[in-house]
Design a protein around this motif. Sequence first.
Motif, mmCIF file in Angstrom:
data_model
loop_
_atom_site.group_PDB
_atom_site.id
_atom_site.type_symbol
_atom_site.label_atom_id
_atom_site.label_comp_id
_atom_site.label_asym_id
_atom_site.label_seq_id
_atom_site.Cartn_x
_atom_site.Cartn_y
_atom_site.Cartn_z
ATOM 1 N N ALA A 171 66.243 31.693 29.338
ATOM 2 C CA ALA A 171 66.565 33.214 30.439
ATOM 3 C C ALA A 171 66.394 32.824 31.498
ATOM 4 C CB ALA A 171 65.257 33.603 29.908
ATOM 5 N N ARG A 172 65.843 31.535 31.775
ATOM 6 C CA ARG A 172 66.215 31.030 33.677
ATOM 7 C C ARG A 172 67.392 30.678 33.637
ATOM 8 N NH1 ARG A 172 61.182 27.308 34.932
ATOM 9 N NH2 ARG A 172 61.963 27.202 36.753
ATOM 10 N N LYS A 173 67.487 29.749 32.441
ATOM 11 C CA LYS A 173 68.995 29.122 33.268
ATOM 12 C C LYS A 173 69.818 30.537 33.426
ATOM 13 C CE LYS A 173 72.007 25.470 31.038
ATOM 14 N NZ LYS A 173 73.311 26.476 30.788
ATOM 15 N N ALA A 174 70.308 31.023 32.415
ATOM 16 C CA ALA A 174 71.108 32.562 32.725
ATOM 17 C C ALA A 174 70.875 33.295 34.311
ATOM 18 C CB ALA A 174 70.717 33.291 31.170
ATOM 19 N N MET A 175 69.488 33.300 34.077
ATOM 20 C CA MET A 175 69.865 34.201 35.488
ATOM 21 C C MET A 175 69.847 33.164 36.626
ATOM 22 S SD MET A 175 65.297 34.556 36.119
ATOM 23 C CE MET A 175 65.966 36.095 36.830
ATOM 24 N N ASN A 176 70.139 31.989 36.370
ATOM 25 C CA ASN A 176 70.775 30.740 37.783
ATOM 26 C C ASN A 176 71.857 31.350 37.882
ATOM 27 O OD1 ASN A 176 67.923 30.469 39.430
ATOM 28 N ND2 ASN A 176 67.356 29.675 37.396
ATOM 29 N N GLU A 177 72.527 31.454 36.712
ATOM 30 C CA GLU A 177 74.236 31.283 36.876
ATOM 31 C C GLU A 177 74.622 32.301 37.984
ATOM 32 O OE1 GLU A 177 74.662 31.298 32.611
ATOM 33 O OE2 GLU A 177 74.164 28.979 32.260
ATOM 34 N N ALA A 178 73.878 34.016 38.137
ATOM 35 C CA ALA A 178 74.540 34.606 39.264
ATOM 36 C C ALA A 178 75.292 34.452 39.775
ATOM 37 C CB ALA A 178 73.167 35.992 39.005
ATOM 38 N N PRO A 179 75.989 34.867 40.905
ATOM 39 C CA PRO A 179 76.807 34.210 41.804
ATOM 40 C C PRO A 179 76.230 34.316 42.879
ATOM 41 C CG PRO A 179 77.600 36.074 40.824
ATOM 42 C CD PRO A 179 76.550 35.757 39.678
ATOM 43 N N PHE A 180 75.043 33.234 43.720
ATOM 44 C CA PHE A 180 74.248 32.876 44.753
ATOM 45 C C PHE A 180 74.423 32.032 45.639
ATOM 46 C CE2 PHE A 180 70.447 31.633 46.834
ATOM 47 C CZ PHE A 180 70.970 32.501 47.691
ATOM 48 N N ASP A 181 74.712 31.850 47.287
ATOM 49 C CA ASP A 181 75.283 31.039 48.056
ATOM 50 C C ASP A 181 74.010 30.991 48.725
ATOM 51 O OD1 ASP A 181 76.387 29.600 50.047
ATOM 52 O OD2 ASP A 181 78.093 30.474 49.810
ATOM 53 N N LEU A 182 72.959 29.744 48.891
ATOM 54 C CA LEU A 182 72.137 29.495 49.247
ATOM 55 C C LEU A 182 72.875 30.041 50.925
ATOM 56 C CD1 LEU A 182 69.211 28.981 49.224
ATOM 57 C CD2 LEU A 182 69.772 27.027 49.158
ATOM 58 N N ASP A 183 73.476 27.995 50.952
ATOM 59 C CA ASP A 183 74.264 28.578 52.462
ATOM 60 C C ASP A 183 74.288 29.993 53.355
ATOM 61 O OD1 ASP A 183 73.421 25.753 52.535
ATOM 62 O OD2 ASP A 183 75.931 25.614 51.545
ATOM 63 N N ALA A 184 75.190 30.591 52.772
ATOM 64 C CA ALA A 184 75.364 32.429 53.056
ATOM 65 C C ALA A 184 74.566 32.963 53.002
ATOM 66 C CB ALA A 184 76.518 32.873 52.083
ATOM 67 N N TYR A 185 73.413 32.505 52.270
ATOM 68 C CA TYR A 185 71.789 33.387 52.476
ATOM 69 C C TYR A 185 70.376 33.144 53.699
ATOM 70 C CZ TYR A 185 67.552 35.062 50.234
ATOM 71 O OH TYR A 185 66.504 35.545 49.649
ATOM 72 N N GLN A 186 71.012 31.555 53.629
ATOM 73 C CA GLN A 186 70.766 30.998 54.849
ATOM 74 C C GLN A 186 70.836 31.610 55.920
ATOM 75 O OE1 GLN A 186 67.859 27.711 53.181
ATOM 76 N NE2 GLN A 186 69.599 26.724 54.246
ATOM 77 N N LYS A 187 72.312 30.926 56.131
ATOM 78 C CA LYS A 187 73.486 31.834 57.327
ATOM 79 C C LYS A 187 72.510 33.233 57.827
ATOM 80 C CE LYS A 187 77.592 30.605 59.039
ATOM 81 N NZ LYS A 187 78.091 31.564 59.657
ATOM 82 N N ASP A 188 72.937 34.344 56.571
ATOM 83 C CA ASP A 188 72.914 36.030 56.773
ATOM 84 C C ASP A 188 71.580 35.776 57.574
ATOM 85 O OD1 ASP A 188 72.969 38.588 56.589
ATOM 86 O OD2 ASP A 188 71.492 38.672 54.931
ATOM 87 N N LEU A 189 70.247 34.891 57.156
ATOM 88 C CA LEU A 189 69.332 35.564 57.776
ATOM 89 C C LEU A 189 69.041 35.046 59.088
ATOM 90 C CD1 LEU A 189 67.057 35.326 54.329
ATOM 91 C CD2 LEU A 189 67.708 37.191 55.723
ATOM 92 N N GLY A 190 69.292 33.751 59.519
ATOM 93 C CA GLY A 190 69.655 33.015 60.352
ATOM 94 C C GLY A 190 68.747 32.268 60.085
ATOM 95 N N ILE A 191 68.292 31.563 59.535
ATOM 96 C CA ILE A 191 67.332 30.466 59.012
ATOM 97 C C ILE A 191 67.456 29.215 58.398
ATOM 98 C CG2 ILE A 191 65.421 32.492 58.510
ATOM 99 C CD1 ILE A 191 65.775 31.625 55.374
#
Lengths: 455, 455
Positions: free
Chosen positions: A254-274
Amino acid sequence: MTNYLDQHRDRFLNELLELLRIPSVSADSKFKADVRRAAEYVRDRIQDAGADSVKIYETPGHPIVYGEKMVDPAAPTVLVYGHYDVQPADPYELWDSPPFEPVIKNDRIYARGACDDKGQFYMHIKALEFMLATHSLHCNVKIMIEGEEEVGSDHLGEFVKQHRDMLACDTILISDTSIIANDVPSIEVGLRGLTYLEVEVVGANRDLHSGVYGGAVANPINVLCDMIASLKDENGHITIPGFYDNVEVLSDEARKAMNEAPFDLDAYQKDLGIDEVMGEAGYTTIERTSIRPTLDVNGIWGGYTGEGAKTVLPAKAFAKISMRLVPNQTDKEIEALFTRHFESIAPASVKVKVKPHHGGLPYVNPTDSVEYEAASRAMEEAFGKKPIPTRGGGSIPIVALFEQELGVKSVLMGFGLDIDALHSPNESYGLFNYYKGIETIPLFYKHYAALKKAE
Amino acid sequence: MTNYLDQHRDRFLNELLELLRIPSVSADSKFKADVRRAAEYVRDRIQDAGADSVKIYETPGHPIVYGEKMVDPAAPTVLVYGHYDVQPADPYELWDSPPFEPVIKNDRIYARGACDDKGQFYMHIKALEFMLATHSLHCNVKIMIEGEEEVGSDHLGEFVKQHRDMLACDTILISDTSIIANDVPSIEVGLRGLTYLEVEVVGANRDLHSGVYGGAVANPINVLCDMIASLKDENGHITIPGFYDNVEVLSDEARKAMNEAPFDLDAYQKDLGIDEVMGEAGYTTIERTSIRPTLDVNGIWGGYTGEGAKTVLPAKAFAKISMRLVPNQTDKEIEALFTRHFESIAPASVKVKVKPHHGGLPYVNPTDSVEYEAASRAMEEAFGKKPIPTRGGGSIPIVALFEQELGVKSVLMGFGLDIDALHSPNESYGLFNYYKGIETIPLFYKHYAALKKAE
């Protein structure tokens, strides 16, 4: 269909802007009259859409607006839920434009409540108008819009208990959540619960001179900081005894499956300015914001906070602390555990008070239900892509209560985006999302009616 | 002497009350005009007392009032120092009567500044009036009253540098400290220094929804609490590297002697309404408030602090933090150590800013000087009891600067009491102390003139 929407596109938008101009902040009593005005506006628009027995129901708090359209006793009945109240807008100075004077910029509506939840529930009123105007409604529709969601829906539970027959339905449809992206539709199948408390640490019976008493008398701010710091260990685990006892443990699959959802950590951090994210060790950002419980201080204050310097050793310090809960934690259980623990760690040199605010239960939805299938098909038809099931970090406490009182599950078909800045300055909602929602909702009714008939 | 005091008793009081009605809060710019009014009032009263060349000296901040009476080039010269500015009065709601509308209750004057320092420096103006009226002044007197003591005396240093000749003196007399009790006179021979800073912890570039981001993004309030908590260990020792390196270590004898001063812990705790004191392990309350350095948070704020609940993950959190210093720490050294350490312990998920406010050096006075002896004899004559030398916890940063710039020590002959609630709501000053001060000060000049002549 698109014809009707195109013809009335501007009016649909202007009606929403009108609603957004009403500062219906439920948390602050000085907006009480505005909250009422918002309720009356919603009542009138539901009436205009063509619903019957539209009425404002009083509660000990803010009123509830209800209306319905029964087209066929044999057809399935859908209860639409939303809330016309909004979060406080402060800090006002951080808004690029006044929170209650909506403006359109880059195809987005900027205003407090633009997405959460005025923009999202209003799509349902326009969808109803469309379906009635085009004689394409094949389900019975009940619409209930409350005014206390942002303060814990304190009186909705009692209202639901007292109107079980009126609210009887086959499922509940709610648009108060987000999709992953405009080209990556998704449906939330999980919500976190919430326990929200306010704490007070009291030292001496008066503010003191920090030179005369400093070092010898407990400083409530330092003590409060010590106590808050001790609530998490170096791995970000919450230290309240028993806190994790009932936490649902997901399978690796289940954890593996949910982590397959599109997610870009760099973009996430960039958007938040962190530069770095921060959270519980051993879990990804997706997991930290969905399947794991959290503890956050939402506000803190004490001592001298004005201009310049005051060498005071204050008598009191305060904090608002909330915890997001996951299955199978309950808000009451966590409220009790927190309170007992927080009181137990207070040094003898201070006194501590813990005051509970609102709370709510976590919630998980099956993806193999007729309701989910109908929502999935509606989104696939409208977006041209099959939606991904996701678990959200937010809380809609009332969803668990609906299941308990009405015995039905809710479908969380929301159209927001992470960039909507819910609860933040410059909240916004995309015009694309607003119109796409109005387009998708009728498709849900179409597929739901067909699927139920086929059962 | 008593005749003159008795005759003018009421006027002496009314003039002080008039001064207390002026809200001369130096920390808050909205009181700027009031601070100026206070300066003009002080100038006029020094003039009335009979001083010469009385004048208001402008500074880049609040003005300084100066006047003098030179009676004999051969006589010793005493510079009187005081401050007409006061601490902010908030929280206003905790005052039993408005802070700037003085009232007399149970033989005490209640008002912001009643003791600190308006009530105390005004005694000197009345003592001067008395000595001139009765032709009993045998010292040259210079009076300098500033308006920025509560904000760090930022511009007094430059003023002193530029007026060394005008301010030349044999000693400095200051009433801005306390006695142990009205029947236990004492003289402060030590003061703690001060380093005061404001810190800011910044997380994301905007306030966030605590449900959507909670658990994955650093919460500046939680981080600030962690950082503040880490500044002291479980024994109440400050953990900033190098913080204690220069701290003066007293001999066991010296510590034993200072702990023989009258002190009732039960009464102390009862007065403060606390069950237990709290401080650095291994030291008594007297030591914790005099010979040991401290770290206190004077104010903290961040997130939502209004009515009700807001589930926000704030972008910023702030705190005002001050440290009391002892010989031989310096405010600049500690400011640098704190700043470096605080920045070094910040997690990569936040940004930290440290902004220094004012500071001051610690100070210790010899008890074998002519100045101390004069003060001791004056108090013994006025109180009928030999005063006890004590070390106070407060700071009068300017005292160290006087020694540096003018090459003379200061005599800290104050008449306040611990119950005066300096810097707190309901600050007060005893009528006994006000009049006793006016009676004692001329005796200081008498004994000082005699002792200097005998040298």
